[in-house]
Design an enzyme around this catalytic site. Sequence first.
Site, PDB file in Angstrom:
ATOM      1  N   GLY A 105       0.491  -1.472  -0.254  1.00 23.98           N
ATOM      2  CA  GLY A 105       0.041  -0.403  -0.372  1.00 23.98           C
ATOM      3  C   GLY A 105       0.788   1.193  -0.028  1.00 23.98           C
ATOM      4  CB  SER A 108       3.068   0.130  -6.682  1.00 24.89           C
ATOM      5  OG  SER A 108       1.681  -0.359  -6.191  1.00 24.89           O
ATOM      6  CB  SER A 109      -1.498   2.597  -8.669  1.00 31.74           C
ATOM      7  OG  SER A 109      -2.146   1.573  -8.511  1.00 31.74           O
ATOM      8  CB  ALA A 111       5.715   5.771  -7.423  1.00 28.53           C
ATOM      9  CG  ASP A 152      -2.616   8.155  -4.560  1.00 30.82           C
ATOM     10  OD1 ASP A 152      -2.404   9.313  -4.593  1.00 30.82           O
ATOM     11  OD2 ASP A 152      -2.480   7.056  -4.464  1.00 30.82           O
TER      12      ASP A 152
END
Length: 320
Positions: A105, A108-109, A111, A152
Amino acid sequence: MVKASAPGKLMLFGEHIAVYGKPCIVTAVNHRMSVSIEKRNDEKIIVNAPEVHVKNYKISVNELNNQYPKEVSFVLTAVKNFFDKYNCRSGLDIETHSEFSSKFGFGSSSAVTVSTLKALSELFDISMSNNELFNISYKTVMDVQKVSSGFDVASAIFGGTIFFAKKGEIIEKMNIKETPLIVGYTGVKADTPTLIKKVSGMLEREPKKINAVFNKIENIVIEAKDNIKNSNWAGVGQFMNENQQYLKMLDVSSPELDKLISASNKGGAYGSKLSGAGGGDCMIALASEDKSSLVSEAIKKAGGIIIPVETNVEGVRIER
Ligand code: MEV
């Protein structure tokens, strides 16, 4: 060939309320995701993403239509949005590399989306401000995921520790030192969209009660901000405990998270809470230097896996 990398993140305060434009605080961590891109002489786009077991996924530029297997969807949606916005096209060889597992969590998506777009802007020589990079990256994440506050994405771009509100209209860099943070992984993968839906269902059914909880969390975020700036970790820990109680009222904690959080506090942490959507993934704790190993041991004994992290790290960059 151009290579860009972006950091993962940990939400310190304000998860779930951020989806409604309210503020949150997020720190970038030293586990990075990188994307290398090279132009091809044909119209093929070939993606290799070993961390999600994608080997030589092929698609032609003409077939970029937003319907891809989920493992390549953020990368290819980013390419399509970039080609559409900047009116360019080319075959591409794309390779991603992750220093962390998508199961933690750590984002990663976002980034991978940010790294892809940063690498494309360099490759096609298009100058993009961080705000432009945020807008196209956030659009890409929304195209794929449908729900997200964008915190994010902002963390992957700006790095450091940021105060984020109004879905990116407010992004304030907080000048802070390294945070004495301990991260415990529950071993359970959280499903962010399902948890967001759960909270929106509660908000619809009981607007008065849930709005009151949102307002309490918002006040915590604002007070925590000053305490973080002043490195008042005992105070920040107290706010973490309070934030956790309100997250429990939103029913997004889990037995595994509760167990690690309670063990951590009993082990002498200043405070502990879940980080991110809840339901699993990671919990975070703040502890003084002399209590740090006791707290880590307590989390491990309760079934958690300690993930060493450095916080407040650099945002997206081109790797030379
Ligand atoms: C997930 O890491 C945090 C949420 O607030 C979602 C978001 O802000 O996009 C639940």
